[in-house]
Write an enzyme that holds these catalytic residues in place. Structure first.
Site, short mmCIF file in Angstrom:
data_model
loop_
_atom_site.label_atom_id
_atom_site.label_comp_id
_atom_site.label_asym_id
_atom_site.label_seq_id
_atom_site.Cartn_x
_atom_site.Cartn_y
_atom_site.Cartn_z
N ASP A 81 -50.85 -25.79 61.20
CA ASP A 81 -50.32 -24.59 60.55
C ASP A 81 -51.19 -23.38 60.86
OD1 ASP A 81 -47.97 -25.01 59.15
OD2 ASP A 81 -48.98 -25.75 57.35
N LYS A 110 -47.58 -24.19 63.84
CA LYS A 110 -46.39 -23.95 63.00
C LYS A 110 -46.56 -22.62 62.26
CE LYS A 110 -45.44 -26.50 59.11
NZ LYS A 110 -45.50 -25.52 58.02
N GLU A 112 -44.56 -19.81 59.44
CA GLU A 112 -43.50 -19.67 58.43
C GLU A 112 -42.72 -18.37 58.62
OE1 GLU A 112 -44.98 -20.08 54.42
OE2 GLU A 112 -45.98 -21.97 54.89
N GLU A 176 -37.85 -26.50 54.24
CA GLU A 176 -38.50 -26.90 52.98
C GLU A 176 -37.64 -26.53 51.78
OE1 GLU A 176 -42.66 -25.98 52.61
OE2 GLU A 176 -42.70 -26.56 50.49
O1 KIV Z 1 -48.53 -27.17 54.67
C1 KIV Z 1 -47.83 -28.19 54.74
O2 KIV Z 1 -48.28 -29.32 54.46
C2 KIV Z 1 -46.46 -28.04 55.19
C3 KIV Z 1 -45.54 -29.19 54.97
C4 KIV Z 1 -45.27 -29.36 53.54
C5 KIV Z 1 -44.31 -29.08 55.76
O3 KIV Z 1 -46.08 -27.02 55.67
#
Ligand code: KIV
Length: 257
Positions: A81, A110, A112, A176
């Site tokens: 992330d 990843k 958002e 989500e």
């Molecule tokens: O931060 C995280 O763990 C996530 C998942 C819940 C998809 O983005």
């Protein structure tokens, strides 16, 4: 595109995709035998550090945990992330994504959001950085934690943004906490896999926070099935250890030099 990512996309409509989060090596090495994707999620902010939101997570925290996770992963696709405020524009995103990839050797990042990050996503992909999208409930920016897709306007927005992210070149999208029929529509309307968390069985794959799945997190969420009551197991083990120490039964000869 990397072979691992192409193989993942090929699973759409054929085989469900299994994903979980990991924040450290030992857990990652267990997940690696079972998961297609291991995500170093910024959920570590609340799960490990008891932060009120993922907004407090820094890039250095993500990098340190990801370096540990990397040591446990041989097969799965490792996604990291990008934390809050590290991709506010293309220049910032590119600098930080390169930093994450070079220091952690992860396979993808990843991010958002939808329309707001369209240009950023395109820049990363143009620079050969594989990107996973994340729509629906967005913990980095949403103030309340309610499921999405009740009202038409919200449903249309999420559907359009999933198509926009596909157009930008993401290889998969996490959905989500979105309403079941919307997850089904989105999954059918795009050619890349959707990975659901609280987004029904109609997604191409599922992800959960590992600590939730094993019951380490005492909170109960509607979308989590606890496959283990690890708190009970740990409590029993510690109780036995404390009894042994107090009765001078541990360490025994076997555990002494
Ligand atoms: O931060 C995280 O763990 C996530 C998942 C819940 C998809 O983005």
């Amino acid at each position: 595109m990397k072979k691992k990512i192409l193989d993942l996309i090929k699973k759409k409509n054929k085989q469900k995709i299994v994903s979980l989060t990991a924040y450290s090596k030992n857990i990652a090495s267990i997940l690696d035998n079972h998961c297609d994707i291991v995500l170093v999620g910024d959920s570590l902010g609340s799960v490990l550090y008891n932060y009120k939101s993922t907004r407090e997570v820094s890039i250095d925290m993500m990098i340190e945990h990801s370096k540990s996770v990397r040591k446990g992963i041989k097969k799965a696709l490792m996604v990291v992330d990008m934390p809050h405020n590290t991709y506010r524009n293309s220049k910032e995103a590119l600098k930080n994504a390169k930093k994450i990839i070079s220091q952690t050797k992860c396979d993808a990042v990843k991010l958002e959001g939808g329309k707001k990050i369209y240009k950023v996503v395109k820049t990363l992909i143009k620079n050969k950085i594989p990107v996973m999208g994340h729509l629906g409930l967005l913990p980095q920016s949403d103030k309340t934690f309610k499921f999405k897709g009740k009202q038409k306007i919200e449903r249309d927005k999420i559907l359009q943004e999933s198509q926009l992210l596909e157009k930008a070149g993401v290889f998969s999208i996490v959905l989500e906490c979105i309403e079941t029929s919307l997850a089904k529509i989105i999954t059918r309307s795009i050619n890349i896999p959707t990975i659901g968390i609280g987004a029904s069985k109609y997604c191409d794959g599922q992800i959960l926070v590992f600590d939730d799945l094993i019951g380490l997190n005492p909170i109960d969420y509607k979308f989590v099935r606890k496959y283990l009551n690890i708190r009970k197991e740990i409590s029993m083990a510690i109780s036995n250890y404390s009894k042994d120490v107090r009765k001078n039964k541990f360490p025994s000869k076997k555990h002494s030099y």
